[in-house]
Structure formats: C-alpha cells, structure tokens
Enzyme design. Structure first.
Site, short mmCIF file in Angstrom:
data_model
loop_
_atom_site.label_atom_id
_atom_site.label_comp_id
_atom_site.label_asym_id
_atom_site.label_seq_id
_atom_site.Cartn_x
_atom_site.Cartn_y
_atom_site.Cartn_z
N ASP A 204 31.06 67.58 36.22
CA ASP A 204 31.85 68.71 35.74
C ASP A 204 31.03 70.00 35.73
OD1 ASP A 204 33.99 70.06 34.46
OD2 ASP A 204 33.14 69.64 32.49
N GLU A 449 26.59 59.21 31.59
CA GLU A 449 27.90 58.57 31.72
C GLU A 449 28.08 57.83 33.05
OE1 GLU A 449 31.15 61.15 30.73
OE2 GLU A 449 30.37 61.59 28.73
N TYR A 502 34.81 62.88 22.74
CA TYR A 502 35.67 64.07 22.66
C TYR A 502 36.98 63.72 21.95
CZ TYR A 502 32.31 66.40 25.64
OH TYR A 502 31.16 66.97 26.13
N GLU A 538 26.97 64.50 23.00
CA GLU A 538 27.95 65.53 23.36
C GLU A 538 29.12 65.43 22.40
OE1 GLU A 538 29.41 65.58 27.42
OE2 GLU A 538 27.41 65.21 28.21
C1 GCB Z 1 31.28 64.99 29.50
C2 GCB Z 1 30.25 65.28 30.52
C3 GCB Z 1 30.03 66.76 30.73
C4 GCB Z 1 31.37 67.48 30.75
C5 GCB Z 1 32.05 67.29 29.40
C6 GCB Z 1 33.43 67.95 29.37
O1 GCB Z 1 31.36 63.90 28.98
O2 GCB Z 1 29.03 64.63 30.27
O3 GCB Z 1 29.33 66.95 31.93
O4 GCB Z 1 31.24 68.84 31.05
O5 GCB Z 1 32.20 65.92 29.18
O6 GCB Z 1 33.54 69.07 28.91
O7 GCB Z 1 34.36 67.34 29.86
#
Ligand code: GCB
Length: 643
Positions: A204, A449, A502, A538
C-alpha cells in the site's frame, strides 16, 4: 516467460569486465586517508519507452553519451523520477530508465595507482546496472540498500577526460523480488492496446523508482578497512565494546583502535584486528525521553597501517560512532540497558511531494523535529530499510528503530519458494551488514503481513528468522502480522509479536464501539497462545485533513482521534502486563497506487504529507509525553505538556 529485465542483464554481461565489491559496506566518511566526491545534482535521463523496454540494451546506450541515443531530460539525484515531470506515462512507468552523468575524477586520485576509487550508490529502485565509460562495473538487485564498485582501473584508462557514469534502473517487480509483484499482460485487443501490461503489487505505497539516495565516489588506500563490527555491553559503570576489524589488501596490517568521548577525550585504546575495549564511568546510549542525556555516542577511531606494493607503508583511518547499550527480551518486557522500554512511536514511510522516496535533508530534519515534538521515542522502518543518514540521526537523537526489510506483500504461494527465500536471505545479509553498528536499531523485522498461513511459510520463516538471529544474536527479531492472520507458523521463532489491526475501519467500519472488546480479545488470545511480549505495530484510521463531523464519521479528523482514544484505553491496561509498544499507522500521509480505497494516497497520517498536524497529532502528543513522564526521564528542556 523470463522477465524482460533479466534478458537485458544477460545481454549486458557481454561488457562485464568490472569488479563489484561483496564484503563490507561501511558508510563513506572522510578521514586523513579517505576522500569523497559527491555526484548528487542533475543527471541526464531517458526512460526506455520501447515496447519491450529493451531498446537501451539492444542499442547499448551505455557505449555513448545518452543524449546521442535520443531525447533526454534533466533528472535530479537523489529523487524518484515519478513526480518530477508532467508526464503521467513517466509517473506510472514500468521498465528500464537510464541515468548518466560525467565526472572529473581528481588527477591526484588517478595518479596514485595504489588508491582505490569506489563508486557508491546509496540505493536505487529496483534493479541497477552500472557502467563507467561503457564498461560494466556492477549490477545490484533490490532497492533501499547500497551497492558499490571499484572503478579505479576503468577511470585510469582515460586520464585527462571525464568519466561517463551510466546507471540503468528497472522498477519491475516479479514473484521473486522483494517486495514481490507480478506483471499482467492484457491481451484482449477490444479492451487494451497492443502490448498493454500493468504491474500488480500487494503493498500500500507507491512503487517509486529511480536513484533514491546519494551517489558518490570515495577513495581508500589499497590496504583498507573493509568492515568493522562492534557489540556492546556493560557491567556496573564499565562499558564493554567488543570489536572486529576486517582489513583487505594486506595480510600483515597493524590495527590500532581508540575510543573518544563526546568531549574529545580518549577513554581507552587497543591494538589488533579484534579485541575488547573497557570504558570506565561509561555513558550509556539511552533512548530519547528515557534519560536526560539520550543518544550518547563515542567515536571509535580505527587506524590500519600496512606495507603495500604500490605505496610502501600506508595508513587507513575510519571513525565509527559507537553507542554502548544492551537489548534483552523477556516473556513480557523489552529491556534496554536492563530497564523496561515501552515503544511509543510511529510507523513512517520515505515519502514526500515531488521527491517521492528521494533522500531530502530538509525533510529528514523536519521529521525528527516532529518526532521529538510528538514525544515519539521510536519508529519502524515500514516497509523497507531507510537511508543510513536517517539511522545516524536516530543514533544521535536516541530514537529507537525496528529495522524492517522490504519483505512486504508476500501473499502469493509462489513467492515462498527457494528462489524467493534465497533472495530474502541475501537481503537480510545486506541489511544486517549495513545497519549492524547502529545503537538505535534494536530489532530486525523480516517481513510485514506475509501470508504466514500458507503451507510453505513455516519453513520459510523458520529459516529466515534463524538466519537473521545467527547474523546478529545481539538484537531481537520479529515479523509483523495482521491480527486476522494465523501467526502459528511464525510466532514460535520471533522474540516479539508485532500485530497490526484496524478495528472499526477495515472490519466493522464506522463502529467505534467494537474496538475495546476486539482489541482486548486480540491481545489476550495472542499472549495466551505465544507468551511473548506484543507490540501493536499498526493501528489507525484515514482522516482527510479539514474534514469534520461530530459525532465522528469515517474519514473525518474526529473519527481518527476517536479510533486512537479507543485503542489507547486498552493499551493502558495491557502495557502494565505484556504490551510493550504502540506504533501509530502512520506518521504522515503518503502516496499509494491509485485505487478506489485511496483518495490521492493513504490518509492515516497524524501529519499531512506536507507535515502539518491533524487533530490526532495533538492527541498523540499529549499521550506520548504523558507516558514519557510516567516511565522515563524527561530532558531538562522538555516543558510541554508536563510543566
Ligand atoms: C497495513 C499495512 C500498511 C497499510 C495499512 C493501511 O496493514 O501494513 O502498509 O498502509 O495497513 O492503511 O491499510
């Protein structure tokens, strides 16, 4: 089908008479025996827009000035080339681009035949081939890491004329590159023009390309310090620095080592290619906000004298900054100098307007000022190794680093085969070789990941992690998992579990109320299963700066803030137990490929891409300084917000 860049390389090896270096990769530093000539600035540039991107190799563009081959443009180095022009074709280009510049090698360097003249590229993305005056001197696979070649012999063939340096760089990613990708040819003539293809990736961030870090020439004597390894510990007030120096070009060199403190006072000396330096009343290297004198560095001067065929007795001198500290991991804590360390930090990207991933000093210094303003004591180099210049800043400012290799987006089962593993091991070798002496680096991350649930992943990660540990037993090793993935194949081998999640964003979007329960479950499950300390590596939410809604709605600054607050409430319970860190995703907004889920890039930054704070930055600042106040020692000047 073989990727077209491989074919090009086979072709180019016809001209391969240079020699590439394979051993040490010390950061170039001036000294009484070493000189540097920087080659940053404007280079001549041409992208190979031919159908198979192979015209440059077919016509041997490296044999004559690039301007004679066709239309060229100015291109700054270091910088990604993608955002420099108004041409979308160049922004999204896949294939070979060609850089060239002429350089006058100083006459004194050429006359002294014993002197090595080394051409070094800090990094270029992704595959590079380098020629000097039409002679191939090296090639290198992989972005983010340096490569170099001794060009003395080639340069001395044409005294009185400038040297023409040509660098061809290809950004194509395939199943076995790091990161991996695939080229998809679109063969339906009713939907795509003839020869149409796209680069697919599973990460990403924008696949910026070009010469991203400084290019320079440096010299050494013919008998020279090729590499230095330091490992440090302490006992009571005595620091202990074990060192090894490898010398190339002489079997009978004499090695002298001295360690000088910040005031320029020599505190200890030793002789021999390996040894142990004892430092009385040691000043340990401490992280920012953990001590009132963080980032203390000694200077280790290594002097090598050797008899050489060319110049009789020669001397080489190299000075390495050394921080004395220890790292240990228990089942629930991360210890630096035997004291529990809590990572309150960020994930970053090397990313900014216009430059893309090009090294930029104003940006680097601004980012360090922002990190300190935020009260961040650490970051992860998501998702690739950052410039050495950035790690040097971390050493000096006491910012702790989780050093990640470019193993991001490994989601295709074919990327777990032996070919990929072999390359991944080489990349870890190159990464550890480059960064092994940075006190700021406390942990290696071998991937982000990956599809760890796939069958071959067990062998892959066992091999990768044990290899990394054997390269460097003094630091922790991890790989970063998504909370949805099954970690069973990797967790047995890592020292620290790093988890990305997330909640209320990619799952249960808009439902902030689920975060505390889901996060608690994540932690309890993972700790219960693996009994290893956990970093929330994250978490976050996109916020379009200036977009507001109360009650919070996705993409507003209020929503981003509330996501963070919900996570923080759980961190505060668990950090007393086994959660050893929290790294926000992300420090700043950054560019991505164009997709329907991204509005001109990823907006999960707490700062905008131009480094202006969103509301979440103030929230995080309050929190980080609060944690620092509880657990660390604030620097004397630190008044806010604890005054
Ligand atoms: C993740 C990734 C990261 C992305 C982020 C997102 O899990 O490790 O590279 O930018 O999520 O914002 O989706």
């Amino acid at each position: 089908m073989k990727p077209f860049w491989l074919l090009c390389i086979c072709l180019s090896s016809l001209w391969n008479v240079g020699c590439s270096l394979g051993n040490g990769m010390l950061f170039p530093r001036e000294s009484p025996s070493r000189e540097i000539k920087e080659l940053n600035g404007l280079w001549t540039f041409r992208a190979d827009f031919s159908k198979d991107r192979n015209l440059g190799f077919q016509k041997a563009w490296f044999l004559s000035p690039l301007a004679e081959t066709g239309p060229v443009i100015d291109m700054p180095v270091p910088a990604s080339y993608n955002d420099i022009t108004q041409d979308a074709k160049l922004r999204d280009f896949i294939g070979w681009v060609w850089y060239e510049r002429e350089v006058w090698v100083p006459g004194s360097w050429l006359q002294d035949v014993g002197r090595r003249i080394v051409l070094r590229v800090g990094s270029a993305h992704y595959y590079s081939v380098v020629w000097v005056n039409g002679v191939k001197v090296t090639e290198h696979e992989g972005g983010h890491l340096p490569f170099e070649a001794d060009i003395g012999a080639v340069a001395r063939k044409t005294p009185g004329a400038p040297c023409r340096i040509t660098i061809a760089v290809n950004n194509t990613l395939d199943l076995h590159t790091l990161p991996p990708g695939t080229i998809q040819h679109m063969n339906d003539p009713t939907r795509y023009p003839a020869g149409y293809f796209v680069q697919n990736t599973n990460f990403d961030f924008f696949n910026y390309a070009g010469i991203h870090r400084p290019v320079l020439l440096y010299t050494t004597p013919s008998a020279y310090i090729d590499d230095i390894l330091v490992q440090t510990t302490f006992s009571d007030s005595t620091g202990v620095v074990s060192y090894q120096v490898s010398v190339v070009g002489s079997d009978s060199a004499t090695v002298k080592v001295s360690l000088t403190d910040k005031d320029g006072k020599c505190v200890t000396t030793s002789t021999g290619a390996s040894g142990v330096l004892k430092v009385p009343n040691v000043n340990l290297w401490w992280p920012y906000l953990m001590h009132d004198n963080p980032g203390y560095l000694y200077s280790m001067e290594v002097q090598v004298s050797a008899q050489t065929n060319y110049n009789g007795l020669t001397e080489d001198v190299y000075t390495l900054p050394v921080g004395i500290r220890t790292v240990q991991v228990t089942t629930s804590q991360f210890l630096i100098n035997n004291k529990p360390f809590y990572f309150h930090g960020v994930n970053k990207h090397e990313d900014s307007d216009i430059r893309g991933k090009g090294l930029d000093w104003p940006l680097i210094v601004k980012d360090f000022n922002l990190l300190k303003w935020l009260g961040a004591n650490s970051f992860r180099t998501s998702h690739y190794p950052y410039a050495e210049e950035i790690l040097q800043m971390c050493d000096r400012h006491g910012i702790v680093v989780i050093d990640e290799c470019p193993g991001v987006g490994i989601r295709d089962i074919r990327s777990f085969d032996n070919k990929s593993l072999t390359h991944h091991l080489v990349v870890m070798d190159e990464l550890v070789r480059r960064d092994k002496n940075h006190p700021s680096v406390v942990m290696w991350s071998v991937a982000n990941e990956p599809a760890a649930e796939m069958q071959p992943a067990g062998y892959y990660f066992k091999t990768l992690i044990s290899h990394t540990k054997s390269l460097d037993p003094t630091r922790a090793v991890t790989f970063v998992s998504n909370s949805n993935y099954n970690l069973d194949k990797g967790a047995p081998y890592v020292d620290v579990v790093c988890v990305n999640s997330y909640f209320s964003w990619y799952h249960d979007p808009g439902h902030l109320e689920v975060i505390p329960l889901q996060l608690n479950t994540q932690f309890e499950n993972w700790y219960g299963k693996y009994k290893k300390p956990i970093i929330q590596s994250e978490y976050g939410a996109d916020a379009v700066p200036g977009l507001h809604n109360d009650p919070p709605m996705m993409f507003t600054e209020e929503y981003q803030k509330t996501v963070l607050q919900n996570y923080h409430s759980v961190f505060d319970k668990k950090r007393k137990q086994y959660v050893i860190g929290e790294l926000i995703w992300n420090f700043a907004d950054f560019m991505t490929a164009q997709t329907i889920t991204r509005v001109v890039g990823n907006k999960k930054g707490v700062f905008t891409r131009q480094r202006q704070p969103k509301s979440a930055a103030y929230l995080l600042r309050e929190r980080y300084w609060g944690i620092a106040n509880e657990t660390g020692v604030l620097p004397l000047w630190a008044k806010y917000p604890c005054s």
